[in-house]
Design a protein around this motif. Structure first.
Motif, mmCIF file in Angstrom:
data_model
loop_
_atom_site.group_PDB
_atom_site.id
_atom_site.type_symbol
_atom_site.label_atom_id
_atom_site.label_comp_id
_atom_site.label_asym_id
_atom_site.label_seq_id
_atom_site.Cartn_x
_atom_site.Cartn_y
_atom_site.Cartn_z
ATOM 1 N N LEU A 1 23.043 28.496 37.551
ATOM 2 C CA LEU A 1 22.898 28.307 38.998
ATOM 3 C C LEU A 1 22.964 29.642 39.734
ATOM 4 O O LEU A 1 23.367 30.663 39.175
ATOM 5 C CB LEU A 1 23.950 27.323 39.514
ATOM 6 N N ILE A 2 22.533 29.632 40.968
ATOM 7 C CA ILE A 2 22.554 30.840 41.791
ATOM 8 C C ILE A 2 23.170 30.490 43.145
ATOM 9 O O ILE A 2 22.730 29.548 43.803
ATOM 10 C CB ILE A 2 21.128 31.395 42.035
ATOM 11 N N LEU B 1 31.682 21.156 41.488
ATOM 12 C CA LEU B 1 31.312 22.284 40.631
ATOM 13 C C LEU B 1 32.195 22.339 39.387
ATOM 14 O O LEU B 1 31.752 22.725 38.309
ATOM 15 C CB LEU B 1 31.427 23.608 41.399
ATOM 16 N N ILE B 2 33.448 21.949 39.545
ATOM 17 C CA ILE B 2 34.360 21.953 38.394
ATOM 18 C C ILE B 2 34.055 20.765 37.471
ATOM 19 O O ILE B 2 34.087 20.877 36.251
ATOM 20 C CB ILE B 2 35.838 21.851 38.859
ATOM 21 N N LEU C 1 34.210 31.271 42.064
ATOM 22 C CA LEU C 1 34.437 30.029 41.309
ATOM 23 C C LEU C 1 33.354 29.876 40.226
ATOM 24 O O LEU C 1 33.653 29.595 39.067
ATOM 25 C CB LEU C 1 34.408 28.829 42.261
ATOM 26 N N CYS C 2 32.106 30.104 40.630
ATOM 27 C CA CYS C 2 31.001 29.946 39.677
ATOM 28 C C CYS C 2 31.067 30.998 38.572
ATOM 29 O O CYS C 2 30.731 30.720 37.420
ATOM 30 C CB CYS C 2 29.657 30.015 40.393
ATOM 31 N N ALA C 3 31.527 32.223 38.924
ATOM 32 C CA ALA C 3 31.708 33.244 37.889
ATOM 33 C C ALA C 3 32.736 32.744 36.877
ATOM 34 O O ALA C 3 32.574 32.906 35.663
ATOM 35 C CB ALA C 3 32.165 34.559 38.518
ATOM 36 N N GLY D 1 33.903 34.332 33.672
ATOM 37 C CA GLY D 1 34.701 35.265 34.461
ATOM 38 C C GLY D 1 33.899 36.343 35.155
ATOM 39 O O GLY D 1 32.673 36.432 35.021
ATOM 40 N N LEU D 2 34.639 37.181 35.885
ATOM 41 C CA LEU D 2 34.012 38.175 36.749
ATOM 42 C C LEU D 2 33.289 39.269 35.970
ATOM 43 O O LEU D 2 32.398 39.925 36.504
ATOM 44 C CB LEU D 2 35.067 38.803 37.659
ATOM 45 N N GLY D 3 33.665 39.459 34.728
ATOM 46 C CA GLY D 3 33.042 40.527 33.936
ATOM 47 C C GLY D 3 31.575 40.275 33.644
ATOM 48 O O GLY D 3 30.872 41.158 33.146
ATOM 49 N N LEU D 4 31.086 39.082 33.968
ATOM 50 C CA LEU D 4 29.691 38.755 33.657
ATOM 51 C C LEU D 4 28.881 38.377 34.892
ATOM 52 O O LEU D 4 27.781 37.854 34.768
ATOM 53 C CB LEU D 4 29.640 37.590 32.656
ATOM 54 N N ALA D 5 29.428 38.598 36.093
ATOM 55 C CA ALA D 5 28.773 38.081 37.301
ATOM 56 C C ALA D 5 28.171 39.201 38.156
ATOM 57 O O ALA D 5 28.886 39.943 38.818
ATOM 58 C CB ALA D 5 29.790 37.283 38.126
ATOM 59 N N PRO D 6 26.839 39.303 38.182
ATOM 60 C CA PRO D 6 26.174 40.316 39.005
ATOM 61 C C PRO D 6 25.817 39.780 40.394
ATOM 62 O O PRO D 6 25.801 38.578 40.611
ATOM 63 C CB PRO D 6 24.897 40.615 38.231
#
Ligand code: NAI
Ligand code: MG
Length: 333
Positions: A111-112, A210-211, A233-235, A240-245
């Motif tokens: 999702l975006i 979403l959960i 939340l979606c990251a 997690g945040l390490g993969l969210a651009p």
């Protein structure tokens, strides 16, 4: 050669941004990096938090790769991120979340989140009404013009994806004028965009849905603060945040960064996950007409994550930032 403004940022910023620059070079996307400073790093050099030399560079190049900037909490200077988004009218903050880690909490999420980036509760209209009585207020801004362009952007994005679905998130039951206007604009546009399956959700119900089942969502569009929260939340749904651009898109300028911040708790340890900034760099490539290089970078990150033998500690592995970067570079070449 395309010139790109580069801000390495604070905390883990320089570690993860250097990694992304290395990966782009391995993918054959050669840019002339124009390094500039902002935030704490600029202040430490005796400059303004957002120096004119940084603004001048971005005005000329129109493209920026940016590491995270530390923003003092509750006091000190205003967020430089917010200032950059406003100054260059980067109206859409586009944050993709896709399941990469097999066996993670959720598989098949793709999702975006498109977050309105210039107004809402982050317009910065906040003050003490009475400092002695400890009474403060903050004002949220929603305009038809800004709503139209970000929702229009989200419709176009949805039209280019297989499921062609758009969900608008709001709180129009309580914030009848502001969130209500955002919803009204979305519904009007949906009546004209019959190519897209459109629906809307109230923010709190959306957080729960979403959960429960994130797979049913495709493109999500919402106002500034809801988008800030939902995109973290979606990251979290996809590793997690390490993969969210994130890309910050304007009519004639764009800034690419990670969703995450400067992570002071792990800064300088060489263990930050550069995956988010590397994927942001891949989005930058696509934006400047280097789509093939962008695809190779994105696929390389995905393959290394999926294979799983080289993962940073945030994903349960033992790899350092440098080891992960080496693995991505090997995957490309
Ligand atoms: P954060 O995103 O920096 O960190 C939250 C948690 O996630 C920490 O435990 C951190 O170690 C972990 N984390 C974040 N990125 C990671 C990565 N690449 N690899 C592994 N672990 C990672 O959020 P926090 O701590 O709330 O904010 C720190 C500073 O960053 C604040 O000053 C904040 O204002 C700023 N910030 C800046 C942003 C930007 O420049 N776009 C965005 C978000 C926060
Ligand atoms: Mg955020």
């Amino acid at each position: 050669m395309k010139t790109v403004t580069l801000i390495k940022g604070d905390g883990i910023g320089p570690e993860v941004v250097d990694s992304a620059v290395r990966v782009l070079s391995a993918a054959g996307a050669e840019f002339e990096w124009e390094e500039r400073y902002a935030g704490v790093a600029a202040v430490e050099r005796g400059e303004d938090v957002l120096p004119e030399s940084t603004l001048e560079s971005f005005r000329r190049t129109r493209v920026m790769l940016k590491g995270p900037l530390t923003t003092p909490i509750g006091k000190g200077f205003r967020s430089v991120n917010v200032a950059l988004r406003k100054e260059f009218d980067l109206f859409a903050n586009v944050r993709p979340s896709k399941s990469l880690v097999p066996g993670g909490r959720y598989e098949g999420v793709d999702l975006i989140v498109v977050r309105e980036n210039t107004e809402g509760l982050y317009a910065g209209i906040e003050h003490y009404v009475d400092r002695r009585k400890n009474y403060a207020e903050s004002i949220t801004i929603v305009s038809r013009e800004a709503s139209e362009r970000v929702i229009d952007y989200a419709f176009d994005l949805a039209a280019a994806r297989p499921r062609r679905r758009l969900t608008l998130v709001h709180k129009a039951n309580i914030l009848k004028y502001t969130s209500g206007l955002f919803l009204e604009v979305g519904r009007e546009m949906a009546a004209r965009r019959t190519d897209i399956e459109f629906d809307d959700r109230i923010i709190d119900a959306m957080a729960m849905q979403l959960i429960l089942d994130p797979r049913r969502f495709d493109v999500i569009v919402t106002t500034n603060m809801f988008g800030d929260i939902l995109s973290d939340l979606c990251a979290g749904l996809v590793g997690g945040l390490g993969l969210a651009p994130a890309s910050n898109i304007g009519l004639d300028a764009a800034m690419f960064e990670a969703v995450h911040g400067s992570a002071p708790d792990i800064a300088g340890k060489g263990v930050a996950n550069p995956g988010a900034v590397i994927q942001a760099a891949a989005l930058l490539c696509a934006h400047v007409g280097e789509a093939e290089a962008g695809r190779r970078v994105q696929q390389a990150v995905e393959r290394v994550i999926v294979r799983g033998d080289v993962r940073t500690p945030d994903l349960g592995g033992k790899a350092t930032t440098a080891e992960f970067t080496d693995a991505v570079v090997r995957e490309i070449s």
